[in-house]
Design a protein around this motif. Sequence first.
Motif, short mmCIF file in Angstrom:
data_model
loop_
_atom_site.label_atom_id
_atom_site.label_comp_id
_atom_site.label_asym_id
_atom_site.label_seq_id
_atom_site.Cartn_x
_atom_site.Cartn_y
_atom_site.Cartn_z
N LYS A 25 -13.53 -41.44 7.00
CA LYS A 25 -14.38 -40.25 7.12
C LYS A 25 -14.31 -39.69 8.54
O LYS A 25 -14.31 -40.46 9.50
CB LYS A 25 -15.83 -40.59 6.74
CG LYS A 25 -16.49 -41.60 7.65
CD LYS A 25 -17.80 -42.10 7.04
CE LYS A 25 -18.53 -43.01 8.01
NZ LYS A 25 -19.51 -43.87 7.37
N SER A 197 -17.57 -52.47 10.54
CA SER A 197 -16.94 -52.86 11.81
C SER A 197 -17.75 -53.90 12.59
O SER A 197 -17.19 -54.82 13.16
CB SER A 197 -16.71 -51.63 12.68
OG SER A 197 -15.71 -50.82 12.11
N THR A 215 -14.67 -47.59 12.31
CA THR A 215 -14.53 -47.55 13.76
C THR A 215 -13.53 -48.57 14.31
O THR A 215 -12.76 -48.24 15.22
CB THR A 215 -15.91 -47.79 14.42
OG1 THR A 215 -16.90 -47.12 13.64
CG2 THR A 215 -15.95 -47.27 15.82
C1 LIG Z 1 -19.04 -45.23 7.62
C2 LIG Z 1 -19.20 -46.32 6.64
C3 LIG Z 1 -18.56 -47.56 6.84
C4 LIG Z 1 -17.71 -47.88 8.05
O1 LIG Z 1 -18.49 -48.03 9.19
P1 LIG Z 1 -17.88 -48.61 10.56
O2 LIG Z 1 -19.04 -49.16 11.27
O3 LIG Z 1 -17.27 -47.45 11.25
O4 LIG Z 1 -16.87 -49.63 10.22
C5 LIG Z 1 -18.71 -48.53 5.86
N1 LIG Z 1 -19.45 -48.32 4.76
C6 LIG Z 1 -20.07 -47.15 4.53
C7 LIG Z 1 -20.86 -46.99 3.29
C8 LIG Z 1 -19.97 -46.12 5.46
O5 LIG Z 1 -20.60 -44.96 5.22
#
Ligand SMILES: *Cc1c(COP(=O)(O)O)cnc(C)c1O
Length: 232
Positions: A25, A197, A215
């Motif tokens: 995203k 992450s 991330t």
């Molecule tokens: C954005 C998101 C992630 C990933 O998050 P990070 O901390 O960047 O790894 C995982 N699961 C969901 C549902 C998210 O919205």
Amino acid sequence: MDIACNIKQLKAEIPSGVKLVAVSKTQPVEAITEAYKNGQKIFGENKVQELTAKYEQLSGLDIEWHLIGHLQTNKVKYIAPFVDMIQSVDSLKLLAEINKYAEKNSRIINCLLQFHIAMEETKYGLDYDEAAKIIESEEYKSFRNINICGVMGIASFVEDDEKIKKEFKILKNYFTELKNNFFQGNNNFSEISMGMSGDWKLAIEEGSTIIRIGTAIFGNRNYNNQNKTLFV
Ligand SMILES: *Cc1c(COP(=O)(O)O)cnc(C)c1O
């Protein structure tokens, strides 16, 4: 951010039974292509419009697309032709809509039931009784074009490992209860999607089978990108 390096390192650390979803995203299609070239096949997006735009731009690649964000029933039709898994199912109404559009596209769509496990934040998701009620309903039993593969949850965004661990344990327990009560002998019901992450190592210790990493692969997100229709 060295995407290739990050993926390589993650894959070296993740046990073989655990799937890695690269959460792309807000990231441009170039970043996805870079990850893909380095062996990453599963990508997760949280917004329908962004997912659809990226799917169209990258249609030449055999990517497995997962929706991981809240899904409104009126948007199911846009992703039903191609989405591989909807991880964020949180109502019978939504499941009915997914079944309907999966059928229209002659497909079976994999789904996870999203549970509310974060004690801190109010996030989307079911509790155990709500999930049981869905599965026990006559309507659910009539669905032929969905495949419930397991559960998903998002832990609190906190430093406290013990708290996060507790929340992951709750999700694992929901999975086990559902398996024992409704999905015994159903090998499709096998996935526990938890860990991002900051907490994926803990999640794997607690039984995760799918981790969703953004991330730590792509670096920080630029949310301004999410408002554009094109990501090039
Ligand atoms: C954005 C998101 C992630 C990933 O998050 P990070 O901390 O960047 O790894 C995982 N699961 C969901 C549902 C998210 O919205």
